[in-house]
Design an enzyme around this catalytic site. Structure first.
Site, PDB file in Angstrom:
ATOM      1  N   LYS A  81       2.353   3.195   8.831  1.00 44.36           N
ATOM      2  CA  LYS A  81       1.812   4.525   8.950  1.00 44.36           C
ATOM      3  C   LYS A  81       2.717   5.317   9.802  1.00 44.36           C
ATOM      4  CE  LYS A  81      -2.779   2.952   7.475  1.00 44.36           C
ATOM      5  NZ  LYS A  81      -4.131   2.392   7.809  1.00 44.36           N
ATOM      6  N   GLN A 139      -8.053   2.305  12.820  1.00 38.58           N
ATOM      7  CA  GLN A 139      -7.647   1.044  11.900  1.00 38.58           C
ATOM      8  C   GLN A 139      -8.766  -0.013  11.773  1.00 38.58           C
ATOM      9  OE1 GLN A 139      -4.642   1.064   9.813  1.00 38.58           O
ATOM     10  NE2 GLN A 139      -5.813  -0.845   8.986  1.00 38.58           N
ATOM     11  N   ASP A 151      -8.951   9.740   6.963  1.00 37.71           N
ATOM     12  CA  ASP A 151      -9.476   8.645   5.794  1.00 37.71           C
ATOM     13  C   ASP A 151     -10.219   9.060   4.869  1.00 37.71           C
ATOM     14  OD1 ASP A 151      -7.870   6.258   6.359  1.00 37.71           O
ATOM     15  OD2 ASP A 151      -9.143   5.786   8.131  1.00 37.71           O
TER      16      ASP A 151
END
Length: 313
Positions: free
Chosen positions: A53, A97, A120
């Site tokens: 990422k 995460q 997200d």
């Protein structure tokens, strides 16, 4: 006739190039999109994902910061970190995460993220926006699946779609996106009766159950489009042979590495599907590409007026 292979790597690169051009224009106008990544502890798989990422941010020109609280971090400490990131104007996206350590209340931490920075797309407010077709941030993997279908010229409107798996991260949101695109959608799960029979109705079949090779040719309508979200590691020789016997390239790789990946769809399905995503190289690359897309989108939604004003100046 073998199935058309839907090349997720190529489509992801297209999206990254588009995002990079957009980020360049925004940065020139004085607003550079920024992403904060929170990685708690030392989960090797999570560390690999986060590296990917951060690297993607560099490639498309997004500013990124990484925060690495210790494995012993408390819920209160993470909430304080999120609160600080919510207040920082130059941070447009916050990514926590998963998984988080057992002592942390993951739901509370995710709920603390400002919905406008929830790249997200997991916050209940963004889920509500998706459900009611309002502008918001959409979960990355489901959004990537729609991009694969649309950019591959596969019609969605009027098609019968079956989604196997009802997770909040993939199954439910992809079902909503397909519904919003005018497909007729059935969601299946462990309690579904005659799962194979339901799947055989599908023009578009999305497999997101986390069980290696569970979807076999018995589940398929010939010519259907198959989106395989699964990423399952195969280490045993017997299991490898069940999926890849006679595949010389895979056998060579397996002999070298001792592992290989298989999706939720048995490779034999490619013999009767009309189009299929490979594993690896199908849905996976789209997830990070759509994260970059969401970060730029969040910057525009949060700071769009300033982008427009700076562009006019």
């Amino acid at each position: 006739m073998p199935a058309l292979i839907l090349d997720g790597t190529r489509i992801a690169q297209e999206i990254r190039s588009e995002v990079a051009a957009e980020v360049k224009a925004m940065t020139a106008a004085g607003v550079r999109p920024g992403l904060a990544v929170v990685l708690v502890g030392h989960n090797p798989a999570s560390e690999i994902y986060v590296r990917g990422k951060v690297k993607a941010c560099e490639e498309v020109g997004v500013y990124s910061e990484q925060f690495t609280p210790s494995e012993s971090a408390t819920t209160a400490e993470l909430l304080a970190l999120i609160e600080g990131l919510n207040r920082r104007d130059e941070i447009d996206g916050i990514l926590v995460q998963l998984p988080l350590p057992a002592q942390v209340d993951a739901k509370k931490v995710l709920l603390a993220v400002d919905p406008a920075k929830d790249v997200d797309g997991f916050h209940p407010m963004n889920v509500g926006f998706l459900s009611t077709q309002r502008p918001g941030l959409v979960p990355c993997t489901p959004a990537g699946i729609i991009e694969i279908l649309q950019r591959s010229g596969i019609p969605i409107a009027g098609q019968e779609a079956v989604v196997v798996g009802r997770s909040d991260i993939v199954g439910k949101p992809v079902a909503m996106l397909l519904t919003n695109a005018n497909a007729t959608v059935t969601i299946c799960h462990s309690k579904t009766r005659d799962l194979a029979g339901v799947c055989r109705r599908a023009d578009i079949l999305v497999a997101a159950i986390g069980r290696a090779g569970m979807i076999t040719r018995d589940f398929m309508k010939p010519g259907a489009t198959v989106i395989d979200v699964g990423m399952n590691t195969v280490t045993g020789l017997a299991e490898f042979r069940r999926f890849f016997a006679g595949n010389a390239r895979r056998e060579e790789m397996f002999a070298k590495k001792g592992t290989t990946l298989v999706g939720d769809v048995h490779p034999e399905v490619a013999e009767i599907a009309g189009a299929i995503t490979p594993v690896p190289g199908g849905v996976g690359p789209l997830t990070i590409a759509m994260l970059m897309f969401n970060t730029a989108k969040a910057a525009k939604m949060r700071r769009g007026n300033r982008v427009a004003e700076l562009s006019r100046a």
